[in-house]
Write a protein that holds these residues in place. Sequence first.
Motif, PDB file in Angstrom:
ATOM      1  N   VAL A 124       3.115  -0.460   5.356  1.00 20.64           N
ATOM      2  CA  VAL A 124       2.201  -1.566   5.052  1.00 20.64           C
ATOM      3  C   VAL A 124       0.770  -1.047   4.950  1.00 20.64           C
ATOM      4  CG1 VAL A 124       1.198  -3.690   5.984  1.00 20.64           C
ATOM      5  CG2 VAL A 124       3.671  -3.362   6.004  1.00 20.64           C
ATOM      6  N   LYS A 125       0.409  -0.143   5.850  1.00 20.25           N
ATOM      7  CA  LYS A 125      -0.938   0.431   5.816  1.00 20.25           C
ATOM      8  C   LYS A 125      -1.167   1.186   4.507  1.00 20.25           C
ATOM      9  CE  LYS A 125      -4.040   3.005   8.761  1.00 20.25           C
ATOM     10  NZ  LYS A 125      -4.236   3.667  10.036  1.00 20.25           N
ATOM     11  N   MET A 126      -0.150   1.953   4.059  1.00 19.34           N
ATOM     12  CA  MET A 126      -0.265   2.713   2.822  1.00 19.34           C
ATOM     13  C   MET A 126      -0.382   1.771   1.620  1.00 19.34           C
ATOM     14  SD  MET A 126       2.338   5.536   1.227  1.00 19.34           S
ATOM     15  CE  MET A 126       3.610   4.326   0.913  1.00 19.34           C
ATOM     16  N   VAL A 127       0.430   0.719   1.584  1.00 22.91           N
ATOM     17  CA  VAL A 127       0.381  -0.241   0.480  1.00 22.91           C
ATOM     18  C   VAL A 127      -0.983  -0.930   0.450  1.00 22.91           C
ATOM     19  CG1 VAL A 127       1.317  -2.430  -0.356  1.00 22.91           C
ATOM     20  CG2 VAL A 127       2.856  -0.587   0.319  1.00 22.91           C
ATOM     21  N   ASN A 128      -1.506  -1.293   1.607  1.00 25.23           N
ATOM     22  CA  ASN A 128      -2.829  -1.929   1.663  1.00 25.23           C
ATOM     23  C   ASN A 128      -3.912  -0.995   1.141  1.00 25.23           C
ATOM     24  OD1 ASN A 128      -1.844  -4.343   2.609  1.00 25.23           O
ATOM     25  ND2 ASN A 128      -2.228  -3.858   4.754  1.00 25.23           N
ATOM     26  N   ARG A 129      -3.824   0.292   1.463  1.00 26.06           N
ATOM     27  CA  ARG A 129      -4.816   1.251   0.947  1.00 26.06           C
ATOM     28  C   ARG A 129      -4.735   1.354  -0.560  1.00 26.06           C
ATOM     29  NH1 ARG A 129      -4.596   6.361   5.107  1.00 26.06           N
ATOM     30  NH2 ARG A 129      -5.728   5.357   6.795  1.00 26.06           N
ATOM     31  N   ILE A 130      -3.508   1.370  -1.086  1.00 21.30           N
ATOM     32  CA  ILE A 130      -3.333   1.451  -2.536  1.00 21.30           C
ATOM     33  C   ILE A 130      -3.914   0.208  -3.197  1.00 21.30           C
ATOM     34  CG2 ILE A 130      -1.593   1.442  -4.376  1.00 21.30           C
ATOM     35  CD1 ILE A 130       0.115   3.232  -2.518  1.00 21.30           C
ATOM     36  N   LYS A 131      -3.653  -0.961  -2.621  1.00 24.84           N
ATOM     37  CA  LYS A 131      -4.199  -2.206  -3.176  1.00 24.84           C
ATOM     38  C   LYS A 131      -5.716  -2.194  -3.140  1.00 24.84           C
ATOM     39  CE  LYS A 131      -0.483  -5.490  -2.236  1.00 24.84           C
ATOM     40  NZ  LYS A 131      -0.100  -6.671  -1.438  1.00 24.84           N
ATOM     41  N   GLU A 132      -6.301  -1.745  -2.019  1.00 27.94           N
ATOM     42  CA  GLU A 132      -7.759  -1.702  -1.898  1.00 27.94           C
ATOM     43  C   GLU A 132      -8.355  -0.747  -2.917  1.00 27.94           C
ATOM     44  OE1 GLU A 132      -8.615  -0.722   2.148  1.00 27.94           O
ATOM     45  OE2 GLU A 132      -7.913  -2.649   2.907  1.00 27.94           O
TER      46      GLU A 132
ATOM     47  N   GLU B 150      -8.314  -2.421  -6.277  1.00 28.41           N
ATOM     48  CA  GLU B 150      -9.335  -3.458  -6.363  1.00 28.41           C
ATOM     49  C   GLU B 150     -10.722  -2.844  -6.519  1.00 28.41           C
ATOM     50  OE1 GLU B 150      -8.810  -5.849  -2.907  1.00 28.41           O
ATOM     51  OE2 GLU B 150      -6.982  -6.794  -3.662  1.00 28.41           O
ATOM     52  N   GLU B 151     -10.981  -1.740  -5.830  1.00 24.37           N
ATOM     53  CA  GLU B 151     -12.284  -1.082  -5.950  1.00 24.37           C
ATOM     54  C   GLU B 151     -12.496  -0.556  -7.358  1.00 24.37           C
ATOM     55  OE1 GLU B 151     -12.553   1.905  -2.943  1.00 24.37           O
ATOM     56  OE2 GLU B 151     -12.601   0.457  -1.313  1.00 24.37           O
ATOM     57  N   LYS B 152     -11.446  -0.020  -7.980  1.00 21.66           N
ATOM     58  CA  LYS B 152     -11.574   0.478  -9.352  1.00 21.66           C
ATOM     59  C   LYS B 152     -11.875  -0.666 -10.304  1.00 21.66           C
ATOM     60  CE  LYS B 152      -8.661   4.552  -8.964  1.00 21.66           C
ATOM     61  NZ  LYS B 152      -7.413   5.203  -9.390  1.00 21.66           N
ATOM     62  N   GLU B 153     -11.231  -1.812 -10.083  1.00 21.40           N
ATOM     63  CA  GLU B 153     -11.493  -2.962 -10.943  1.00 21.40           C
ATOM     64  C   GLU B 153     -12.932  -3.441 -10.783  1.00 21.40           C
ATOM     65  OE1 GLU B 153      -8.640  -5.978 -10.118  1.00 21.40           O
ATOM     66  OE2 GLU B 153      -6.964  -4.790 -10.851  1.00 21.40           O
ATOM     67  N   GLU B 154     -13.431  -3.461  -9.541  1.00 23.99           N
ATOM     68  CA  GLU B 154     -14.790  -3.904  -9.285  1.00 23.99           C
ATOM     69  C   GLU B 154     -15.811  -2.897  -9.814  1.00 23.99           C
ATOM     70  OE1 GLU B 154     -15.096  -4.580  -5.126  1.00 23.99           O
ATOM     71  OE2 GLU B 154     -13.716  -6.270  -5.152  1.00 23.99           O
ATOM     72  N   ALA B 155     -15.481  -1.602  -9.757  1.00 23.45           N
ATOM     73  CA  ALA B 155     -16.411  -0.567 -10.160  1.00 23.45           C
ATOM     74  C   ALA B 155     -16.525  -0.440 -11.679  1.00 23.45           C
ATOM     75  CB  ALA B 155     -15.989   0.779  -9.577  1.00 23.45           C
ATOM     76  N   ALA B 156     -15.578  -0.985 -12.412  1.00 18.67           N
ATOM     77  CA  ALA B 156     -15.635  -0.888 -13.870  1.00 18.67           C
ATOM     78  C   ALA B 156     -16.884  -1.617 -14.372  1.00 18.67           C
ATOM     79  CB  ALA B 156     -14.383  -1.499 -14.492  1.00 18.67           C
TER      80      ALA B 156
END
Length: 142
Positions: free
Chosen positions: A101-109, A112-118
């Motif tokens: 779960v921790k790994m999946v949450n990191r991947i999701k974060e 999301e950061e890449k989408e926001e940084a675009a």
Amino acid sequence: MLNEFKNFIAKGNVMDMAVGIIIGAAFTAIVTSLVGDLINPIIALFTGGIDFSGWFYVLGDETFASIEAATEAGVPVFAVGKFVMAIINFLIVAFVVFLLVKMVNRIKEAAEEKEEAAPEEPKGPSELDVLLEIRDALAKKD
């Protein structure tokens, strides 16, 4: 009633749950192998070769060499070791699930950061800007 059942099955949550159960069953086999084939030997190494699954008390006056022998004789057995191993297995499974779960949450974060940084592409003038330009151009003609 058949249509209600069809609507119930067609909902996304039910399908997601079914996929989760199937993957969970497959994951259980992997975790069982991890515990039995890799982790339990390490625990036995650190505990001097103690096999918790053989830890039992016979509820009676007889003595048996193994829990299997006592069970075959029909004697009630208090299987402490199996309970301890079930707790150890649970803790290992819970820890592995926590890591997943921790790994999946990191991947999701990270996604999301890449989408926001675009960077946003510059937009053209708004409808209001165009109308104001037309008004100003018409005012200059007069």
